[in-house]
Design a protein around this motif. Structure first.
Motif, short mmCIF file in Angstrom:
data_model
loop_
_atom_site.label_atom_id
_atom_site.label_comp_id
_atom_site.label_asym_id
_atom_site.label_seq_id
_atom_site.Cartn_x
_atom_site.Cartn_y
_atom_site.Cartn_z
N LEU A 102 11.06 1.23 -7.39
CA LEU A 102 9.62 1.39 -7.52
C LEU A 102 9.15 2.60 -6.72
N SER A 103 8.33 3.42 -7.35
CA SER A 103 7.72 4.57 -6.69
C SER A 103 6.36 4.17 -6.12
N ASP A 104 5.75 5.08 -5.37
CA ASP A 104 4.41 4.81 -4.85
C ASP A 104 3.42 4.59 -5.99
N SER A 105 3.58 5.33 -7.08
CA SER A 105 2.66 5.15 -8.22
C SER A 105 2.83 3.77 -8.84
N ASP A 106 4.07 3.23 -8.85
CA ASP A 106 4.28 1.86 -9.34
C ASP A 106 3.55 0.85 -8.44
N LEU A 107 3.64 1.06 -7.13
CA LEU A 107 2.98 0.15 -6.19
C LEU A 107 1.47 0.18 -6.37
N LEU A 108 0.93 1.37 -6.65
CA LEU A 108 -0.51 1.50 -6.82
C LEU A 108 -0.98 0.92 -8.16
N SER A 109 -0.10 0.87 -9.14
CA SER A 109 -0.49 0.35 -10.45
C SER A 109 -0.49 -1.17 -10.51
N ALA A 110 0.18 -1.80 -9.55
CA ALA A 110 0.36 -3.26 -9.59
C ALA A 110 -0.82 -3.99 -8.99
N GLN A 111 -0.98 -5.25 -9.41
CA GLN A 111 -1.89 -6.18 -8.75
C GLN A 111 -1.09 -6.93 -7.68
N HIS A 143 1.93 2.15 4.79
CA HIS A 143 0.94 3.06 5.35
C HIS A 143 0.73 4.23 4.39
N GLY A 144 -0.50 4.66 4.28
CA GLY A 144 -0.85 5.75 3.38
C GLY A 144 -1.27 5.29 2.01
N LEU A 145 -0.94 4.05 1.65
CA LEU A 145 -1.32 3.53 0.33
C LEU A 145 -2.33 2.39 0.40
N LEU A 146 -2.53 1.85 1.61
CA LEU A 146 -3.28 0.59 1.73
C LEU A 146 -4.66 0.66 1.11
N SER A 147 -5.38 1.74 1.37
CA SER A 147 -6.77 1.82 0.90
C SER A 147 -6.86 1.88 -0.61
N SER A 148 -5.75 2.22 -1.30
CA SER A 148 -5.77 2.35 -2.75
C SER A 148 -5.08 1.20 -3.48
N LEU A 149 -4.51 0.24 -2.73
CA LEU A 149 -3.83 -0.88 -3.38
C LEU A 149 -4.83 -1.79 -4.09
N ASN A 150 -4.38 -2.36 -5.20
CA ASN A 150 -5.19 -3.31 -5.96
C ASN A 150 -4.81 -4.72 -5.50
#
Length: 291
Positions: free
Chosen positions: A181-190, A209-216
């Protein structure tokens, strides 16, 4: 000596309950006897240990300063009495554990402890890391087994075991077929995650870290079992300790997901109140944990 051990017992019971009636019930004394013992202790030294707020007694700064010394003195008096009686009973031990540890590790430790010391009495309280820390500071627990790091000058935090968080999904989830899984995969998931204040969530936040604010984040739940059921139904993906997930992985009801460039390793800790006297029971529990 101007004070008695009974007066100290009353002081500690009132400090814990903040109420004369509850302290009297705890000590199997009358309310008047509890009030008299506390009044005599304060009068003898011309001090006040509590602020009176209506019917509630709130421990003041002096009381908080003296509380750990009184606790330690009573623990030592109890240990001396046991030695004088040549009685080897360990007594009661109050253990706090965070959810993953409480469900997967603590019960096994308790069984091993009771096998060695069948006369012991154990209590287990399960909560998140912040709750366990608060109970340790308030002398409601003897030992804490926690997943998250705690920074408090009155707590002694000892490294214990290594653990690993795992991102996971239902076998038919779209991301389950991907090797990495890439960062974009992590951001696309619920996501379905543990609540803030838990050690699992603390470690997850560090890893992402670095992705938290954009996670769904769809849900934040306090029970690992609820997260596992929600993820199994296909509502999203989760992240929990491998300890909590291994059985589901073995049965194929959940699958682990490999994540690129993220460190999900973490440390489990033993937490103690620095000011609490370490009874024989505490020492033997610590020895068992490190075997």
């Amino acid at each position: 000596m101007k004070y008695t051990l009974r007066q100290l017992e009353v002081f500690l019971a009132v400090a814990q309950s903040e109420n004369i009636t509850r302290a009297a019930d705890q000590l199997s004394m009358s309310q008047s006897a509890v009030s008299g013992a506390l009044r005599d202790l304060e009068t003898q030294f011309e001090i006040r240990l509590f602020d009176r707020i209506g019917k509630r007694l709130q421990i003041n700064e002096l009381g908080r300063l003296l509380r750990p010394q009184a606790e330690a003195l009573l623990e030592r008096a109890s240990a001396l009495q046991q030695s004088l009686q040549q009685h080897q009973a360990i007594g009661e031990l109050k253990i706090g554990a965070t959810l993953t540890i409480g469900n997967s590790l603590a019960v096994d430790l308790m069984a091993r402890y009771l096998k060695q010391y069948p006369e012991a009495r154990l209590q287990l309280k399960v909560g998140n890391t912040s709750s366990i820390a608060e109970q340790l500071l308030n002398y409601d627990l003897d030992i804490g087994l926690v997943e998250g790091e705690i920074n408090h000058p009155d707590l002694d935090i000892q490294p214990w075991l290594q653990d690993e968080l795992v991102v996971f999904a239902a076998p038919d989830h779209p991301l389950a077929s991907k090797n990495l899984l890439s960062d974009s995969d992590l951001l696309s998931a619920q996501w379905i995650l543990r609540e803030s204040g838990s050690g699992t969530r603390q470690a997850f936040d560090w890893a992402l870290h670095g992705l938290l604010s954009s996670l769904n984040i769809l849900f934040e739940l306090e029970q690992s079992g609820s997260i596992i059921r929600a993820v199994s139904s296909g509502m999203g993906i989760g992240c929990l300790s491998r300890i909590a997930l291994q059985e589901s992985f073995d049965h194929g009801t959940l699958v682990p997901l490999n994540v690129a460039g993220r460190d999900f390793n973490r440390q489990l800790f033993i937490a103690l109140n620095r000011h609490k006297y370490q009874s024989e029971g505490i020492k033997r529990w610590l020895q068992l944990c490190h075997e």
